[in-house]
Design a protein around this motif. Structure first.
Motif: not given
Length: 187
Positions: A129-153
């Protein structure tokens, strides 16, 4: 890029420094395009959204606040462009522009040089699902920190951690398939 360099770059962007915009583009362009390609699964859409993202970046750079996290800001813009496209694409425009939904996905898993494991991972990501894909892409692929990814979302860090945990579990299930479930039932 450390915090001091990023702060200086943000200040230059706010001043309308075109060289600063080129530095940001060079640093983030490929990552943003990959993110958009994995979200949309269509090269033509990713190219359009990538261009729209950079137009927005150039247009709004002068409004940046001190302490802006560039990565979070850029990925937020890209994600918002994708979400706008998705809302638009959900409308029934096929009678005007043809059936774009029938097009084959063109994500990174379509590359002929990708190894079997990479192809399996990309296909598993695409099936989430899109919500899961976005989270994994931001952290696992793009290397954003959890705080950054939370801000993006646009969610709180704790909600992000929970979403990431569920996304990892869903990805693991997609990768391991029914064999792992059967083993759990047997064991």
């Amino acid at each position: 890029m450390d915090r001091a360099e990023e702060a200086a770059l943000v200040a230059r962007l706010r001043e309308g420094d075109k060289a600063a915009l080129r530095v940001v583009y060079t640093s983030f362009s490929d990552r943003l395009f990959g993110f958009l390609l994995r979200l949309s699964r269509r090269r033509d859409v990713a190219e359009d959204l990538h261009q729209e993202t950079w137009v927005s970046v150039a247009r709004h750079a002068e409004r940046l606040a001190d302490g802006t996290d560039l990565a979070a800001w850029l990925f937020t813009i890209a994600r918002n462009k994708f979400r706008s496209w998705r809302r638009w694409a959900a409308l029934d425009f096929t009678r005007f522009v043809g059936d774009a939904e029938g097009a084959e996905p063109e994500g990174p898993s379509a590359r002929p040089d990708a190894g079997d494991e990479i192809v399996a991972l990309e296909k598993a990501l695409e099936a989430l699902p899109m919500a899961h894909r976005e989270v994994l892409l931001l952290v696992g692929v793009e290397g954003l920190e959890a705080k950054q990814a939370a801000e993006v979302l646009g969610i709180q860090p704790e909600a992000f951690r929970q979403r990431l945990s569920r996304a990892r579990a869903a990805l693991s299930e997609k990768l391991d398939g029914p064999a792992r479930k059967d083993a759990a039932v047997i064991g």
